[in-house]
Design an enzyme around this catalytic site. Sequence first.
Site, PDB file in Angstrom:
ATOM      1  N   HIS A  89      -9.673  12.512 -32.151  1.00 24.08           N
ATOM      2  CA  HIS A  89      -9.519  12.574 -33.608  1.00 24.08           C
ATOM      3  C   HIS A  89      -8.538  13.683 -33.998  1.00 24.08           C
ATOM      4  CE1 HIS A  89     -13.902  11.035 -33.613  1.00 24.08           C
ATOM      5  NE2 HIS A  89     -13.200  10.049 -34.129  1.00 24.08           N
TER       6      HIS A  89
ATOM      7  N   LYS B 258     -25.982   5.201 -41.078  1.00 22.71           N
ATOM      8  CA  LYS B 258     -27.395   4.881 -40.845  1.00 22.71           C
ATOM      9  C   LYS B 258     -27.998   5.730 -39.734  1.00 22.71           C
ATOM     10  CE  LYS B 258     -26.538   0.052 -41.803  1.00 22.71           C
ATOM     11  NZ  LYS B 258     -25.370  -0.305 -41.031  1.00 22.71           N
TER      12      LYS B 258
ATOM     13  N   ARG C 270      -7.072   3.096 -29.990  1.00 17.46           N
ATOM     14  CA  ARG C 270      -7.155   3.348 -28.548  1.00 17.46           C
ATOM     15  C   ARG C 270      -6.882   2.087 -27.753  1.00 17.46           C
ATOM     16  NH1 ARG C 270     -12.940   5.775 -29.335  1.00 17.46           N
ATOM     17  NH2 ARG C 270     -12.703   4.162 -30.906  1.00 17.46           N
TER      18      ARG C 270
ATOM     19  N   SER D 189     -16.681   9.180 -29.508  1.00 18.07           N
ATOM     20  CA  SER D 189     -17.792  10.044 -29.934  1.00 18.07           C
ATOM     21  C   SER D 189     -19.093   9.597 -29.269  1.00 18.07           C
ATOM     22  CB  SER D 189     -17.954   9.976 -31.451  1.00 18.07           C
ATOM     23  OG  SER D 189     -16.783  10.412 -32.083  1.00 18.07           O
TER      24      SER D 189
HETATM   25  P1  ADP Z   1     -15.677   4.817 -37.436  1.00 16.91           P
HETATM   26  O1  ADP Z   1     -17.166   4.794 -37.322  1.00 16.91           O
HETATM   27  O2  ADP Z   1     -15.180   4.603 -38.820  1.00 16.91           O
HETATM   28  O3  ADP Z   1     -14.946   3.945 -36.451  1.00 16.91           O
HETATM   29  P2  ADP Z   1     -14.922   7.073 -35.809  1.00 16.91           P
HETATM   30  O4  ADP Z   1     -15.222   8.498 -36.095  1.00 16.91           O
HETATM   31  O5  ADP Z   1     -15.520   6.460 -34.612  1.00 16.91           O
HETATM   32  O6  ADP Z   1     -15.309   6.311 -37.134  1.00 16.91           O
HETATM   33  O7  ADP Z   1     -13.370   6.869 -35.718  1.00 16.91           O
HETATM   34  C1  ADP Z   1     -12.511   7.258 -36.757  1.00 16.91           C
HETATM   35  C2  ADP Z   1     -11.082   6.858 -36.389  1.00 16.91           C
HETATM   36  O8  ADP Z   1     -10.643   7.642 -35.283  1.00 16.91           O
HETATM   37  C3  ADP Z   1     -10.929   5.406 -35.963  1.00 16.91           C
HETATM   38  O9  ADP Z   1      -9.691   4.934 -36.456  1.00 16.91           O
HETATM   39  C4  ADP Z   1     -10.906   5.480 -34.461  1.00 16.91           C
HETATM   40  O10 ADP Z   1     -10.195   4.407 -33.880  1.00 16.91           O
HETATM   41  C5  ADP Z   1     -10.180   6.795 -34.256  1.00 16.91           C
HETATM   42  N1  ADP Z   1     -10.477   7.392 -32.958  1.00 16.91           N
HETATM   43  C6  ADP Z   1     -11.674   7.584 -32.388  1.00 16.91           C
HETATM   44  N2  ADP Z   1     -11.549   8.155 -31.156  1.00 16.91           N
HETATM   45  C7  ADP Z   1     -10.204   8.300 -30.945  1.00 16.91           C
HETATM   46  C8  ADP Z   1      -9.416   8.785 -29.860  1.00 16.91           C
HETATM   47  N3  ADP Z   1      -9.969   9.214 -28.730  1.00 16.91           N
HETATM   48  N4  ADP Z   1      -8.074   8.785 -30.004  1.00 16.91           N
HETATM   49  C9  ADP Z   1      -7.520   8.326 -31.158  1.00 16.91           C
HETATM   50  N5  ADP Z   1      -8.198   7.836 -32.196  1.00 16.91           N
HETATM   51  C10 ADP Z   1      -9.528   7.832 -32.114  1.00 16.91           C
END
Ligand code: ADP
Length: 165
Positions: free
Chosen positions: A17, A41, A91, A129
Amino acid sequence: MRIIIYPGSFNPITFGHMNIVERALGLFDKVVVAFGTATDKNPDVFLDERMELCRQALNQYGTRIEVEKFSGLLVDFVRAKNTKFILRGLRTLMDYEYEFQMLEMNRHLDPELEYVLLPTASKWSFVSSTRVREIAALGGDVSEFVHPVVAQFLAKHYRSPHTSN
Ligand code: ADP
């Protein structure tokens, strides 16, 4: 001022992120990291804690970052921020399909929206995550994938009695 909204659950924020945020700062004046509460949730790390971790991990970028939450539709939040730009990271092809469906739906709600989809730096392409939480919950070291404040928080969080089930 060019503002972009980065929505997500950041449960917790990872270096993946952070890489997306850092690169977006090269394109925009401000990045608003936005936690949607409507679909939040029963997460095992509470929203306020996730937001605080996000603030601390992104503190190095100063006032060009804001961390906020929103309760309604993303499109309404984006409009309220006087912008039309939404940031997401990609990704895998699976991410792409998911994002594409979301962006089509949101563009139906507001045709003015512009999505900025940044492909991840390849070294973070396997970081999610969910995996980070799993490793931390099993007592593993996640310091390779998350900011030190997040790693410390998770180590303590999963050691504490309220989460041991
Ligand atoms: P959501 O539940 O809305 O998917 P996330 O926190 O999982 O929220 O992801 C937020 C954004 O960050 C999404 O666009 C996701 O694809 C991106 N993202 C998550 N992990 C990575 C990563 N390792 N590298 C690049 N982008 C990521």
